[in-house]
Structures are given as C-alpha cells and as structure tokens.
Write an enzyme that holds these catalytic residues in place. Structure first.
Site: not given
Ligand code: 7TS
Length: 405
Positions: A118, A194, A220, A360
């Site tokens: 990501h 991650d 999540k 992303c």
């Molecule tokens: N790493 C992974 C594997 C992710 O899927 C996401 C968010 C992040 C980091 C970042 O998380 P945040 O809460 O700091 O934004 N992924 C997604 C997605 O797949 N669609 O929307 C957000």
C-alpha cells in the site's frame, strides 16, 4: 448454521438504493458494532476529560479508561504496554518508523519492500531513500503472491529494513512473516510489519511473528477512525527519538532544552485520540467476546464458498493466489470489457458496496498490467447470502452492460 455477527452492527440494517445493504468494502474500513458505539457514547456522557494532567475525578476516569485500552491492545497482540504507541493509524505508524530509519540509513544501504505494498508502506520509504541515498528494492510476485525466492536473492548485508504487508489489500495473500523476519534478522535488518489488513481477521502475536515493528489501524477492525497502533520492540523504542514534540511527551523542560517522558508517552505528543482509543478497546472486547478464532473460521468458510464462485464467472479475471490457502477475504477482479468504476456503480445500484480503483497500490497495478480493479472484501458480519448477492450482482452487471454493447 451461519454465525450471525451481523446482528451486532446497526448500520447493516440500512437500505441502499432500495435494497438491503451488502457491505463488502471492509478492506477500506469496517463497520462498528453496537458495543463500540456504546463505548463512545458512554465515554462522552460520563468520562470526557483530557488525560494524564488533571487531578479532578473526570480526568482520572478518562486517563484510566485510555490506559486500560492500551492494556487491551497489548494483550491482543502479545506485547508489553510500554510497546504500544497510539497513533492516528497505520500510515502514521509507518511514517514514524521511516523517520527513525532516515537517521540510520546511509548511501549504499537498502530497504526491501514488496510490489504489493500500500502507498502507506511505500512512499515513506521512497522519501527516506531519496533523502539518504539508500536504495529501495522490490520483491515481486509468483503465482499471484509474494515470491519468497526473489526475496531471498534480494536480501543481503546492505539490507537495513524489510517492510512488508502481512496481507495484501489487493491480492488478499498472507505473507509468511515469521520466515521473512528470520531471514531479515540473519542479515541484521529490521522487520517492519504492516498488519492493516490482517488485524481483526487472524491472530497477531508479535513474538510469534518475530517483527521489530508492527502497525495497524483501528478502523479496519471495528474500531473508530483516527486511532491506530505502532508496536515496537521495547529495546528499539528506547533508542528511538521522538518524532513529534509538545505536551504530554516530556519529562521536564527548561528554556533551551527538554528531556523525554518514558515509553510509550515520549511518542504521544499532544492530546491523544482518547475516545477513539477507548473505542478500540471496545472493539477488542467485542472480538474477544466472540473469540477471534471463530471470526477467522467464519471468514475462512466464506472464502472457501466465494472463491470458486468468482473463478467460475466467464470473463472475470481474479488477481492474487488461485487457491484459498494463504488467502484472506480480499478479492480483486476485473470483468472483461468493463471499467471497474462502472462495475462498482452497477453493484451499488443493487445495494452492494465494493471498492473500485488502484487501492493505493499503483506500482502493483502497473505490475499487474491494469489501471484499476474492483475489490470485494469480507468481515465477520458477512454471510453466504452476501456472497450470493455479490455473484448474482456481478452476473446482472454483465448482462446489463452486454445489453448496451
Ligand atoms: N496498509 C495497508 C495494507 C492498507 O490496506 C491500508 C489502508 C493502509 C496501510 C493505510 O491505513 P490507514 O488507516 O492509515 O489509511 N487500505 C485501504 C484500502 O485498501 N482501501 O482504503 C484504505
């Protein structure tokens, strides 16, 4: 008998476009159970105050509740409470680690990540490498998942950090973290995990995973937005300088200098997301009450049910591993001749929420030879009926667009 966790999530009663909602955008964010909504309400109604400063009773209540949430997180991932830093989310945690890495990295050093990362686990490293002269090295894929042999050939004495997703937010594959951590440690590199897409779906134990750092977001895993966790091994966090400065994170301050508070507070400058942390504690209570292993088993059943049904659809290209071993409930696909945004819009007309786009993960999209995919992703409250609605929704979408062409 299907698990009926959906009863715990009020939003799932919503009608979308006149149809009962089928929520399959869980990789973006999950819905919140009543227990979490109640915890937020209760906190604001009975305990709202700032933490770690007031001597009055409400301040004490808020502080205790906030610190109990930290204990719950520590227990949840098998860590010490001093190793739990509350952040805004996975992105913020990765930025803290990368900022620290910037102090260590020198020209000729290498940072190893995978092509499935990501942007949150990619751009901070790009920036750090650009600034330090270190090299950003990628591990590629084999059969829709991480190519471990490629990883082995790319690890070497120059590798200082290996930063890898536990589960890909596009491919759904589960990476062999323990094996990667052992390999990284053999060359003296740190392993950054991650866990944004694995948390809340499978058990995370930092000792079993052998990671040096781990990040995830609360939103999540059924908790509110605005709260996440950076876990770091205590011995490392003790060496790590703070990244943000201000109130809360100091031991003492003079006109020209300051000293830092003990762990974990030296990393929590300013008023933290108090209600959100308490909400995260409630989400952990919810998962513990069900039993995380039951959630994992329920989702595994759904994956076994949905995967072959998707694979049988004519003209559907599914990305990621072909079989359900090493897979969690993230299904990215494209329908021949149709734009992913059109597919997602057509599904929304039928009450089905999926995501379409690059997720992303633009370097991964380029690697896969596409600009975007449709993505359906599962959580504990999904059912076989939801999977059936997705499959019939995809069929109806195909028929609709074929009628237009
Ligand atoms: N790493 C992974 C594997 C992710 O899927 C996401 C968010 C992040 C980091 C970042 O998380 P945040 O809460 O700091 O934004 N992924 C997604 C997605 O797949 N669609 O929307 C957000």
């Amino acid at each position: 008998m299907q698990a009926e966790f959906w009863r715990d999530f009020p939003i799932l009663q919503e009608q979308i476009q006149g149809e009962p909602l089928v929520y399959l955008d869980n990789a973006a964010t999950s819905q919140k159970p009543q227990m979490v909504l109640d915890a937020l309400n209760q906190y604001y109604r009975t305990s709202n105050a700032n933490v770690h400063r007031g001597v009055h009773s409400l301040a004490e209540r808020a502080t205790i509740a906030y610190e109990i949430a930290r204990d719950k997180v520590a227990d949840f991932i098998g860590a010490n409470r001093k190793e739990i830093i509350f952040t805004k989310g996975a992105t913020a945690g990765l930025n803290i680690v990368a900022t620290w890495a910037e102090r260590l990295l020198k020209p000729g050093d290498e940072v190893l990540i995978s092509i499935m990362e990501h942007h949150a686990n990619l751009i901070p490293w790009q920036q750090v490498c650009q600034r330090t002269g270190a090299k950003l090295v990628y591990v590629y894929l084999k059969d829709g998942q991480l190519d471990l042999a490629d990883l082995k050939t790319k690890l070497n004495a120059n590798t200082k950090f290996v930063s890898i997703a536990h589960v890909s937010n596009v491919l759904g594959c589960v990476n062999p973290v323990k094996e990667i951590a052992d390999l990284a440690h053999q060359v003296g590199a740190y392993l950054v995990l991650d866990a944004a897409q694995s948390v809340g779906h499978i058990a995370l134990n930092v000792a079993d995973l052998a990671c040096d750092f781990m990040v995830f977001s609360g939103h999540k895993m059924y908790a509110p937005t605005g709260i996440g966790v950076l876990y770091g091994r205590k011995s490392l966090l003790e060496q790590l300088p703070p990244v943000e400065f201000g109130g809360e994170m100091i031991a003492s301050v003079s006109e020209q200098d300051a000293s830092w508070a003990e762990l974990p507070y030296k990393f929590e400058a300013g008023t933290p997301p108090i209600a959100e942390a308490i909400g995260l504690g409630a989400a952990i209570d919810y998962l513990n009450q069900i039993g995380l292993s039951k959630v994992t088993a329920h989702e595994a059943n759904l994956i076994a049910y949905l995967l072959p049904k998707l694979q049988q659809i004519d003209g559907l290209t599914l990305y990621g591993p072909k079989d359900r071993q090493n897979r969690l409930g993230v299904f990215s696909f494209n329908l021949e001749g149709l734009h992913p945004h059109d597919v997602a819009t057509a599904l929304d007309y039928q009450g089905i929420a999926v995501r379409a786009g690059h997720h992303c993960a633009q370097p991964l999209m380029t690697y896969l030879g596409t600009n975007a995919t449709v993505r359906a992703s599962l959580a504990c409250y999904n059912t076989k009926a939801d999977c059936d609605r997705l499959i019939s929704g995809i069929q109806a979408t195909k028929e609709f667009f074929n009628g237009l062409i």
